[in-house]
Structures are given as C-alpha cells and as structure tokens.
Design a protein around this motif. Structure first.
Motif, short mmCIF file in Angstrom:
data_model
loop_
_atom_site.label_atom_id
_atom_site.label_comp_id
_atom_site.label_asym_id
_atom_site.label_seq_id
_atom_site.Cartn_x
_atom_site.Cartn_y
_atom_site.Cartn_z
N ALA A 141 14.46 15.01 87.04
CA ALA A 141 14.55 16.42 86.66
C ALA A 141 13.19 16.96 86.22
CB ALA A 141 15.57 16.59 85.54
N ILE A 142 12.44 16.15 85.48
CA ILE A 142 11.11 16.58 85.05
C ILE A 142 10.18 16.71 86.25
CG2 ILE A 142 9.06 15.79 83.80
CD1 ILE A 142 10.86 14.80 81.62
N GLY A 143 10.31 15.80 87.21
CA GLY A 143 9.48 15.89 88.41
C GLY A 143 9.74 17.17 89.18
N VAL A 144 11.00 17.55 89.30
CA VAL A 144 11.34 18.81 89.99
C VAL A 144 10.78 20.00 89.22
CG1 VAL A 144 13.23 20.31 90.68
CG2 VAL A 144 13.38 17.85 91.10
N ALA A 145 10.94 19.97 87.88
CA ALA A 145 10.45 21.09 87.07
C ALA A 145 8.93 21.24 87.17
CB ALA A 145 10.87 20.89 85.62
N PHE A 148 7.02 23.23 89.95
CA PHE A 148 6.78 24.66 89.75
C PHE A 148 5.56 24.90 88.86
CE2 PHE A 148 11.29 24.32 90.71
CZ PHE A 148 11.45 25.30 91.66
N VAL A 149 5.06 23.86 88.20
CA VAL A 149 3.85 23.97 87.39
C VAL A 149 2.61 23.73 88.24
CG1 VAL A 149 2.57 23.00 85.44
CG2 VAL A 149 5.06 23.28 85.28
N PHE A 150 2.67 22.72 89.12
CA PHE A 150 1.48 22.32 89.86
C PHE A 150 1.39 22.91 91.27
CE2 PHE A 150 1.86 18.82 86.77
CZ PHE A 150 0.57 18.79 86.28
N THR A 183 0.36 11.49 86.96
CA THR A 183 -0.01 10.87 85.68
C THR A 183 0.20 11.83 84.53
OG1 THR A 183 -1.68 9.54 86.83
CG2 THR A 183 -1.84 9.67 84.45
N ALA A 184 -0.23 13.08 84.70
CA ALA A 184 -0.05 14.09 83.64
C ALA A 184 1.43 14.34 83.38
CB ALA A 184 -0.75 15.38 84.03
N THR A 185 2.22 14.36 84.43
CA THR A 185 3.67 14.58 84.26
C THR A 185 4.30 13.44 83.49
OG1 THR A 185 3.73 15.78 86.35
CG2 THR A 185 5.82 15.02 85.48
N TYR A 186 3.92 12.21 83.81
CA TYR A 186 4.48 11.06 83.10
C TYR A 186 4.05 11.06 81.64
CZ TYR A 186 5.46 6.35 81.59
OH TYR A 186 5.90 5.27 80.86
N ASP A 252 10.80 7.35 89.53
CA ASP A 252 11.48 8.61 89.79
C ASP A 252 10.52 9.79 89.92
OD1 ASP A 252 10.79 8.37 87.14
OD2 ASP A 252 12.83 8.58 86.37
N ILE A 253 9.52 9.87 89.02
CA ILE A 253 8.58 10.99 89.07
C ILE A 253 7.77 10.97 90.36
CG2 ILE A 253 6.50 11.94 87.99
CD1 ILE A 253 7.65 11.21 85.29
N ILE A 254 7.28 9.79 90.75
CA ILE A 254 6.50 9.67 91.99
C ILE A 254 7.36 10.00 93.20
CG2 ILE A 254 5.22 8.06 93.44
CD1 ILE A 254 4.34 6.61 90.93
#
Length: 313
Positions: A141-145, A148-150, A183-186, A252-254
């Motif tokens: 979910a954080i990866g999807v969100a 929209f940031v990057f 990396t920043a997202t994690y 999951d994020i990757i």
C-alpha cells in the motif's frame, strides 16, 4: 555488652531443605520449563529450521516447478553459475547499497525524531502516533501511495520542483534514481520502528548523568556524544541487527514500485532475485541457491556484529 535474643528463637538453627523435597521441586520446575519451551521449539522446527534445511538441499538440484519432470541433482552447478554471472554481482552491489542506506538512514532519522519528541512539547503524543503509523501499514500500500509522490509526470515532487523551475528526476527510467526512490520509501516506512525503540531507550536513561552534565554546563552536542549515546549502545546494536535483517527481506515495495527495474535488474535485490528465479523463471533450484547465499551472508554479518559487541563489553 549484652546481647538480646528474640523470644522463641534462642535455639533456632538454619533449616536445610530435605534432598528428596529439593529434587521434587527441581523436577517440577524442569517439567514446567519443558511445557513452556517445547511448543515453541516444535513451531521453530517445523516452520523455520525444516524449510531452511529443505532450501539448502534443493539448491543442489535443477528443478522446474512448472514441470512434472522430477528434480535432477546437479551438485554445485547453481552456485557456480550464480558466481560467474555478472548480473549477480550487480545485484549484490545494489543489495549492499540499499541495505546500507536503509539501515543507517532509518536509525539516524529515528534517533533524531526520538530526541526531539522526548521533550515536553505540545501535541507530541499525536506526532508520535503519526511517525509510527507507516510501520504498521502494508508495504504494498505504501508503494502504491508513493508512486503518486515520485511520478515525474504528476507526482508531488514534480509539482514542488516545477514551482521553482526545476525538472523532476526520472525515477522510473534512471537506475540511480529508481534505487533512491525505493530506498527512501522503505526508510519512511521503517522509521516508526527505530523511532519507538530509541524513544523507549531514551526514557530509561539515567537521570543523574544528565543532571551532572547540566551542572557542569556541558555543551549540548558533547552531552549527547559523551553521555546519551554511550547509554544507547545496546539499543543501537539491537536495531542494527533487526533493521539489517528486515532490509534484506524487502520485497513488496520493490515489486509494487519498480518490479526490479528499470533495465530489468536496476533495483533488484537478492530477495527479489530469489522470487524472480523461482516463480518467474521457474528455476526453483537456482532460486534456492541464491536464498542460501543470502542466508550465509546475513549469518556472517550477524556473527561479526555479535563478536564486535562482545569485545566492547
């Protein structure tokens, strides 16, 4: 000089527990310990050690999980193939870079936030909750969100840089910026964990040392370096191991943000390579070999950390 005695205890002597009763009590304690330990040991044996042994065994076979053909023993061929492949060492370098910045980034930022929110500030409990919240949210979910940031076309970073006349980096086409993005997202997701652990450690520090530093008018940075930081050594050691282990297992994020790309493997780490080889390329034996290599690397790093910690005591 007179010696007074307590009435009724003039002839009292130290009583010794009978050996039979002592053995019975020891057996009772041993039985209770077994009842508490054995269920956990069985769970570890079934769901941790047995899969680990099976994975090591499978790494010596060539097995296509999508085929009905039985696995074929190939010895060390999977390991030799991995070592000779230049892409493998590129993935190792990306794993080291991702893990290094993820561990130190989340620990340094977590400690900084803990020092800030350990003070008596208005609304600090609400801010603490906000900092910790991302840790309990799903990584997918954080990866999807954060897409929209990057996103360089309509993302938040593109909008902010556009206001000052700058172009957004190509996070999805540049290998460097793609690795920076994940990396920043994690770090943002894992920040709450290091923050909470450091905050609990700060609240348990010795107050007399802080008072002595204040009496001596010790500068703030020197007080942190000479008084606060040494008392956080055990906490830092604990976090360095747990965050390192968690960083090695990021998938999951990757998977959501880049799928291991761009350029096929630009953000691929060892754990993502295990997934690719096993479930995409259907090479379960080769994927098991990569997983075994990753396990041995983590084992060596952890052993070195423990050894260094013992030398400092």
């Amino acid at each position: 000089m007179t010696v007074t005695t307590i009435p009724g205890l003039e002839n009292s002597e130290p009583t010794h527990e009978p050996p039979q009763r002592k053995r019975k009590r020891s057996a009772k304690h041993f039985l209770m310990a077994c009842l508490l330990v054995i269920p956990n040991f069985v769970l570890l044996l079934l769901f941790t050690y047995r899969p680990l042994i099976d994975n090591i065994r499978l790494s010596f076979f060539d097995w296509n999980i999508a085929s009905t053909r039985p696995a074929t023993f190939v010895g060390m061929r999977n390991y030799v193939e991995w070592a000779k492949d230049p892409v493998s060492w590129q993935i190792v370098g990306q794993t080291v870079a991702f893990t290094f910045f993820a561990v130190f980034g989340s620990m340094i930022l977590g400690l900084g936030l803990a020092l800030l929110l350990d003070r008596k500030l208005k609304g600090r409990n609400f801010v603490r909750s906000l900092v910790f919240a991302p840790y309990v949210i799903s990584g997918a979910a954080i990866g999807v969100a954060f897409q929209f940031v990057f996103d360089p076309g309509y993302g938040l970073i593109q909008d902010l840089l556009g206001r000052v006349g700058l172009d957004s980096p190509q996070f999805y086409t540049s290998p460097f910026w793609a690795l920076f993005m994940v990396t920043a997202t994690y770090i943002w997701k894992n920040l709450g964990y290091t923050f909470v652990i450091y905050l609990a450690a700060l609240q348990g520090l010795r107050k007399d040392l802080d008072e002595a530093a204040e009496i001596d008018r010790t500068p703030r940075f020197r007080k942190f370096w000479r008084v606060t930081l040494p008392q956080l050594r055990a906490t830092t050691f604990f976090l360095s191991i747990t965050v390192l282990l968690n960083s090695f297992q990021v998938f999951d994020i990757i998977n959501v943000m880049t799928g291991g790309g761009p350029l096929d493997t630009s953000t691929t780490t060892l754990v993502y390579q295990v997934y690719q080889e096993t479930f995409v390329n259907n090479r379960a034996g080769y994927g098991a070999a990569v997983a075994t290599i990753m396990f041995l690397a983590v084992l060596v790093i952890t052993a070195v950390q423990v050894r260094m910690q013992e030398k400092e005591r």
